[in-house]
Design a protein around this motif. Sequence first.
Motif, PDB file in Angstrom:
ATOM      1  N   GLU A 193       1.534  -8.375  -0.613  1.00  0.00           N
ATOM      2  CA  GLU A 193       1.233  -6.988  -0.245  1.00  0.00           C
ATOM      3  C   GLU A 193       0.037  -6.887   0.697  1.00  0.00           C
ATOM      4  O   GLU A 193      -0.375  -5.783   1.064  1.00  0.00           O
ATOM      5  N   GLY A 194      -0.529  -8.033   1.072  1.00  0.00           N
ATOM      6  CA  GLY A 194      -1.644  -8.032   2.001  1.00  0.00           C
ATOM      7  C   GLY A 194      -2.941  -7.559   1.378  1.00  0.00           C
ATOM      8  O   GLY A 194      -3.814  -6.996   2.072  1.00  0.00           O
ATOM      9  N   PRO A 217       1.559  -1.036  -0.583  1.00  0.00           N
ATOM     10  CA  PRO A 217       0.516  -1.989  -0.967  1.00  0.00           C
ATOM     11  C   PRO A 217      -0.547  -1.379  -1.882  1.00  0.00           C
ATOM     12  O   PRO A 217      -1.143  -0.355  -1.558  1.00  0.00           O
ATOM     13  N   GLY A 218      -0.760  -2.022  -3.021  1.00  0.00           N
ATOM     14  CA  GLY A 218      -1.795  -1.600  -3.949  1.00  0.00           C
ATOM     15  C   GLY A 218      -1.468  -0.391  -4.787  1.00  0.00           C
ATOM     16  O   GLY A 218      -2.242  -0.019  -5.669  1.00  0.00           O
ATOM     17  N   PHE A 234      -3.924  -3.894 -14.804  1.00  0.00           N
ATOM     18  CA  PHE A 234      -4.551  -4.598 -13.684  1.00  0.00           C
ATOM     19  C   PHE A 234      -4.422  -3.781 -12.401  1.00  0.00           C
ATOM     20  O   PHE A 234      -5.374  -3.630 -11.640  1.00  0.00           O
ATOM     21  N   THR A 235      -3.244  -3.235 -12.178  1.00  0.00           N
ATOM     22  CA  THR A 235      -2.986  -2.431 -10.985  1.00  0.00           C
ATOM     23  C   THR A 235      -3.862  -1.191 -10.949  1.00  0.00           C
ATOM     24  O   THR A 235      -4.542  -0.915  -9.950  1.00  0.00           O
ATOM     25  N   VAL A 236      -3.863  -0.442 -12.017  1.00  0.00           N
ATOM     26  CA  VAL A 236      -4.589   0.832 -12.066  1.00  0.00           C
ATOM     27  C   VAL A 236      -6.101   0.616 -12.030  1.00  0.00           C
ATOM     28  O   VAL A 236      -6.821   1.327 -11.322  1.00  0.00           O
ATOM     29  N   ALA A 237      -6.589  -0.359 -12.772  1.00  0.00           N
ATOM     30  CA  ALA A 237      -8.028  -0.623 -12.772  1.00  0.00           C
ATOM     31  C   ALA A 237      -8.511  -1.020 -11.384  1.00  0.00           C
ATOM     32  O   ALA A 237      -9.657  -0.735 -11.016  1.00  0.00           O
ATOM     33  N   GLY A 238      -7.639  -1.640 -10.607  1.00  0.00           N
ATOM     34  CA  GLY A 238      -8.011  -2.051  -9.266  1.00  0.00           C
ATOM     35  C   GLY A 238      -8.306  -0.897  -8.321  1.00  0.00           C
ATOM     36  O   GLY A 238      -8.964  -1.081  -7.294  1.00  0.00           O
TER      37      GLY A 238
END
Length: 202
Positions: free
Chosen positions: A198-199, A7-8, A159-163
């Motif tokens: 992914e919760g 997740p994440g 988007f994933t990495v910036a998160g």
Amino acid sequence: MKLYFAPGACSLAPHITLLESGSAFTLEKVDTARHLTAAGVDYYSINPKGQVPFLVLDDGSTLSEGPVICQYIADKASNTKLMPPAGSLARYRVMEWQNYITSELHKSFGPLFNAAFDAGAKKLHAALLRKKFEWVDSKLVGSSYLTGEEFTVADAYLFTVAGWSKYVALDLSDLGNLQRYLARVAARPAVSDALKAEGLPA
């Protein structure tokens, strides 16, 4: 296809890409700290690298490395919006962004997550990473996504990495172009569905 994910983690990008492309797939969660799958299998026996994402194809062959997995998914689905046609400059623009995100952003988070780095070292790495995000912010002026008006695999990755910034106290809230961009990506149904699966908070 089966996607092994945490997740994440950076596996969120191919998860989003699978949904955006309309591909048929299943998910299996990996506990990367214990290197166990949700089914209790030693993850090293599946992927000797021990990292996510990892994609098992329909014929049983496998792919690792997120940007390559995303490129494969888009090509397999013949989705030339997610990944423009081979030989086109537009494709190289997406690949250019994928490479930058991998080498300059993704890997730069490593020291910030590593407990072995002291506060001074983390502060230095955070300042360097912040400069890179400022540059990204400047490139988002006047366009909806990284390479124009079409969402691509590079956008799923950024988007994933910036998160991850919220997990390491890297304040990017004043980067207006970036924040509007992240909100735009988060509003996409495939992205919302991936986060939910992914919760993760939307």
